[in-house]
Design an enzyme around this catalytic site. Structure first.
Site: not given
Ligand code: GDP
Ligand code: IMO
Ligand code: MG
Length: 422
Positions: A15-16, A41, A128, A223, A302, A304, A332
């Site tokens: 999402k980020g 991220t 978390t 989430q 942790r 995934r 990819d």
């Molecule tokens: P969010 O919580 O939805 O914003 O996602 P996170 O940042 O927790 O996790 C997504 C991870 O995948 C991060 O490490 C990103 O840098 C990475 N990422 C995002 N899009 C891509 C993609 O298309 N390919 C790869 N290989 N990594 C990606």
């Molecule tokens: P983003 O926005 C992945 C998971 C936790 C746990 C459950 C409850 O980065 O996608 P909490 O701390 O909310 O009470 O935890 O939800 N969890 C996530 N898993 N990405 C997240 O956020 C999460 N936020 C909470 O691992 O299983």
């Molecule tokens: Mg995330």
């Protein structure tokens, strides 16, 4: 209009990254739920940033970023986030606005989260440990401490009343939990002073005025749909509505103001924390996804859990949210798999079904897969849709046909630039 960007799986869909890519098209980026349990991220110009509470539009000069009323804020983490951004010379006072109605996470909320998890033992949620559940409990229990309280001189009394209640609750849990309240409080009060330097707003008023004046807004979900407190895999969920409706309550916008609903998903599935995961892999394929995709939590570090794409769950999420466009991330990572599998139905109580039933624990549900040919090409240098390999296009069409929504963005790497518009 306000567009929504929502995770359709168990979080961490990317999402980020996509909010950062889309921010150039918007005047305002607004978070509407969750808190520092999120880790979003962003990677650009060789730098990596992980945001927890601050919206992912913060690096763009054109946009105002709002932390909405539905968000829960930990001042200590917020302060750290601001510090991490200090080298960018962002004018936080004018670019980062905080809703007075957002609730504050107390240090004792974090302790209560830990106590609750310890008490649950093996049945723990795998939270978390950021205090999310206890803070939302105080919100719905009508005991919460809010950002707007900081505008009044007596805020410390409010804080103390709530913290006192928490200490009694911690005693009640009857577990060994060590903490130094003085230390926690001094860190907390210091962070509150930093927070108070920012701009607090009546965000529902601000946002509706902006909409009336023709401004464009993107709501950034945290989430994912399967962690939604109502529609996720309860009780292994978070404590907020992560789905489209959450944007209405978390920002104060009416449903008829919603424009596009962007649904974002990984080309496979990951989950961090406990709870059912029907397509989870424990074999080499799962290990490959984990390794190539660097699947470690952005907030907790942790590992995934990884598994094949679950189209039954994806279709469910598309329906709950009214998704109008899809974005597929991390294709990819699947390069090099001879064959891919996607779950297209469940076996539940002796029947084959294609919806998400009440309970998807392993004892109740097994999965049926459809096989799809994989692709070998490295996608990470590709920039245009016509470069994508045929088998990837077939995978995309297969998904689109199943859920009946077009995939408009294909992400082929973590960098801002590795994003293909279709
Ligand atoms: P969010 O919580 O939805 O914003 O996602 P996170 O940042 O927790 O996790 C997504 C991870 O995948 C991060 O490490 C990103 O840098 C990475 N990422 C995002 N899009 C891509 C993609 O298309 N390919 C790869 N290989 N990594 C990606
Ligand atoms: P983003 O926005 C992945 C998971 C936790 C746990 C459950 C409850 O980065 O996608 P909490 O701390 O909310 O009470 O935890 O939800 N969890 C996530 N898993 N990405 C997240 O956020 C999460 N936020 C909470 O691992 O299983
Ligand atoms: Mg995330």
């Amino acid at each position: 209009m306000i567009d929504l960007l929502l995770g359709l799986q168990w979080g961490d869909e990317g999402k980020g990254k996509i909010v950062d890519v889309l921010t150039k098209n918007y005047d305002i980026i607004a978070r509407f739920q969750g808190g520092p349990n999120a880790g979003h991220t962003l990677i650009f110009d060789g730098n990596k940033h992980v945001l927890h509470t601050i919206p992912s539009g913060i690096f763009h000069k054109n946009a105002i970023n709002i932390v909405g009323n539905g968000v829960v804020i930990d001042p200590v983490i917020f302060k750290r986030e601001l510090e991490n951004l200090s080298k960018y010379n962002i004018d936080f006072k004018s670019k980062l606005l905080i809703s007075r109605k957002a609730h504050i996470i107390l240090p004792t909320h974090r302790l209560l989260d830990a106590a609750s998890e310890t008490m649950k033992g093996k049945a723990k949620i795998g939270s978390t440990l950021k205090g999310i559940g206890p803070t939302y409990m105080d919100k719905t229990g009508r005991n919460g401490f809010r950002i707007g309280d900081l505008d009044f001189d007596n805020w410390k009394n409010k804080y103390q009343k709530l913290a006192k209640k928490h200490l009694k609750l911690i005693d009640f849990y009857d577990i060994d939990i060590q903490f130094d309240l003085n230390e926690l409080e001094s860190e907390f009060f210091e962070a509150i002073e930093v927070l108070k330097k920012l701009t607090f707003i009546d965000s529902e008023e601000y946002i509706n005025n902006a909409l009336n004046n023709g401004k464009t807004i993107l709501a950034e979900g945290a989430q994912g749909s399967l962690l939604d407190v109502d529609f996720g895999t309860y009780p292994y969920v978070t404590s907020s509505n992560t789905t489209a409706a959450g944007a209405c309550t978390g920002l104060g916008v009416a449903p008829n103001k919603i424009g596009e609903v962007f649904g974002i998903f990984k080309a496979y599935v990951t989950r961090v924390g406990s709870g059912p995961f029907p397509t989870e892999l424990f074999d080499e394929d799962g290990k490959t996804m984990s390794k190539v995709g660097h699947e470690f939590g952005a907030t907790t570090g942790r590992p995934r859990r990884c598994g094949w794409l679950d189209l039954v769950a994806l279709k469910y999420a598309v329906q709950i949210n009214g998704v109008s466009q899809l974005m597929m991330m991390k294709g990819d990572v699947l390069s090099g798999f001879e064959t891919l599998k996607a779950c297209t139905s469940y076996n539940y109580k002796g029947k084959e079904i294609s919806y998400l039933p009440y309970n998807i624990e392993e004892d109740n549900v097994s999965v049926n897969y459809t096989k799809v040919n994989g692709w070998k090409e490295d996608l990470t240098k590709m920039t245009k849709a016509d470069e994508l390999p045929k088998n990837l296009n077939d995978y995309i069409s297969f998904i689109e046909n199943f859920v009946n929504v077009p995939i408009k963005i294909v992400s082929v790497g973590p960098d801002r630039k590795q994003t293909i518009m279709k």
